[in-house]
Design a protein around this motif. Structure first.
Motif, mmCIF file in Angstrom:
data_model
loop_
_atom_site.group_PDB
_atom_site.id
_atom_site.type_symbol
_atom_site.label_atom_id
_atom_site.label_comp_id
_atom_site.label_asym_id
_atom_site.label_seq_id
_atom_site.Cartn_x
_atom_site.Cartn_y
_atom_site.Cartn_z
ATOM 1 N N ASN A 37 21.838 50.383 21.107
ATOM 2 C CA ASN A 37 21.696 51.476 20.343
ATOM 3 C C ASN A 37 21.970 51.237 18.676
ATOM 4 N N ALA B 214 19.081 55.963 15.578
ATOM 5 C CA ALA B 214 17.712 55.647 15.982
ATOM 6 C C ALA B 214 17.335 56.411 17.455
ATOM 7 N N GLY C 31 16.001 52.119 21.057
ATOM 8 C CA GLY C 31 16.861 50.956 20.959
ATOM 9 C C GLY C 31 16.441 49.565 21.077
ATOM 10 N N TRP D 9 11.990 50.006 17.672
ATOM 11 C CA TRP D 9 13.398 50.076 16.997
ATOM 12 C C TRP D 9 13.135 49.366 15.711
ATOM 13 N N GLN E 227 12.689 52.144 12.900
ATOM 14 C CA GLN E 227 13.776 52.857 12.927
ATOM 15 C C GLN E 227 14.985 52.384 12.392
#
Length: 96
Positions: free
Chosen positions: A3, A17, A20, A72, A75
């Motif tokens: 994460n 975010a 993950g 991810w 993010q």
């Protein structure tokens, strides 16, 4: 699953975010010389980056092999900007 979150000095989460990092063996195969920041990621440990490391981390995200990518990445870039705009903030990659 790893994460992502931005935390301050008190470890309070400032931003996180939704996506993950899905761990694959491709992360372990990253070249240490080419990815000195991302090589720190492990599926079970934490990796923490400060504001001075953001430019290098962003550059590594730009050249990350597709096999390691995913939602991810975008993010993570947004969280890097949060760290750069704030003070005493850190980007955490939090392993299981």
């Amino acid at each position: 699953m790893i994460n992502l979150a931005v935390r301050g000095d008190s470890r309070k989460i400032v931003a996180s975010a939704e996506a993950g990092v899905e761990w694959t063996a491709a992360f372990a195969d990253l070249d240490t010389a080419d990815f000195p920041m991302l090589i720190a990621l492990t599926p079970y440990g934490d990796a923490v980056f400060n504001h001075r490391q953001m430019p290098l981390l962003l550059a590594e995200l730009d050249r990350l092999p597709a096999v390691c990518g995913g939602a991810w990445v975008a993010q993570a870039r947004e969280l890097c900007q949060v760290v750069e705009r704030g003070t005493h903030l850190y980007l955490w990659f939090i392993g299981d």
